[in-house]
Scaffold this motif. Structure first.
Motif, short mmCIF file in Angstrom:
data_model
loop_
_atom_site.label_atom_id
_atom_site.label_comp_id
_atom_site.label_asym_id
_atom_site.label_seq_id
_atom_site.Cartn_x
_atom_site.Cartn_y
_atom_site.Cartn_z
N ASP A 224 1.93 5.26 0.74
CA ASP A 224 1.83 6.12 1.92
C ASP A 224 0.53 6.91 1.92
N MET B 174 0.84 -1.19 0.00
CA MET B 174 0.00 0.00 0.00
C MET B 174 0.88 1.25 0.00
N ASN C 122 -2.33 4.67 2.89
CA ASN C 122 -2.29 4.38 4.33
C ASN C 122 -2.75 5.58 5.15
N LEU D 18 4.09 4.55 9.17
CA LEU D 18 2.91 5.38 9.40
C LEU D 18 2.83 5.82 10.86
N LEU E 125 -3.44 -1.75 10.56
CA LEU E 125 -2.87 -0.76 9.67
C LEU E 125 -1.47 -0.37 10.13
N GLN F 171 1.02 -3.15 9.40
CA GLN F 171 1.36 -3.24 7.98
C GLN F 171 2.36 -2.18 7.59
N ASP F 172 2.26 -1.00 8.18
CA ASP F 172 3.12 0.13 7.80
C ASP F 172 3.67 0.80 9.05
#
Length: 127
Positions: free
Chosen positions: A3, A1, A6, A119, A112, A115-116
């Motif tokens: 940035d 995904m 996200n 972030l 979320l 996953q990142d």
């Protein structure tokens, strides 16, 4: 995904969390109000039941008091008590649903952020 995707997902989750939390607070306030109404009806009912049948009883209508038979006032208080109980049960169901939604939103946010991880750093730098 990406940035941007996200970030957009985070903002959507954040908006859902804020909205759901506000609804939950509103339901909790309504439950407190209904609990107070129920308690008031119960206490009034107990006082009315302790009075002899031939006692003059008055109903408050605005700033006026109207003579009413004791049985009418007892029935009104019983109805208020039952209505409050029914409303509390309904609000309890709503509260449980909203709490489940908040849990789901929290889980979505956790996923979320897992996953990142970058972030999370961006979010922390924003605040």
């Amino acid at each position: 995904m990406s940035d941007d995707a996200n970030r957009a997902a985070f903002l959507e989750i954040q908006a859902r969390m804020i909205e759901t939390t506000a609804k939950l607070k509103q339901v909790q306030n309504q439950m407190r109000t209904k609990e107070t109404d129920k308690k008031r009806a119960y206490l009034t009912l107990e006082e009315l039941r302790s009075l002899p049948e031939n006692t003059n009883t008055y109903k408050s209508v605005g700033r006026t008091f109207i003579l009413e038979p004791k049985s009418v006032l007892v029935n009104e208080q019983e109805q208020k008590f039952k209505d409050s109980e029914a409303a509390i049960l309904s609000l309890q169901t709503s509260k449980e649903y909203l709490e489940k939604q908040i849990t789901d939103v929290e889980n979505n946010l956790r996923e979320l952020l897992q996953q990142d991880p970058g972030l999370a750093h961006q979010i922390m730098s924003m605040s």
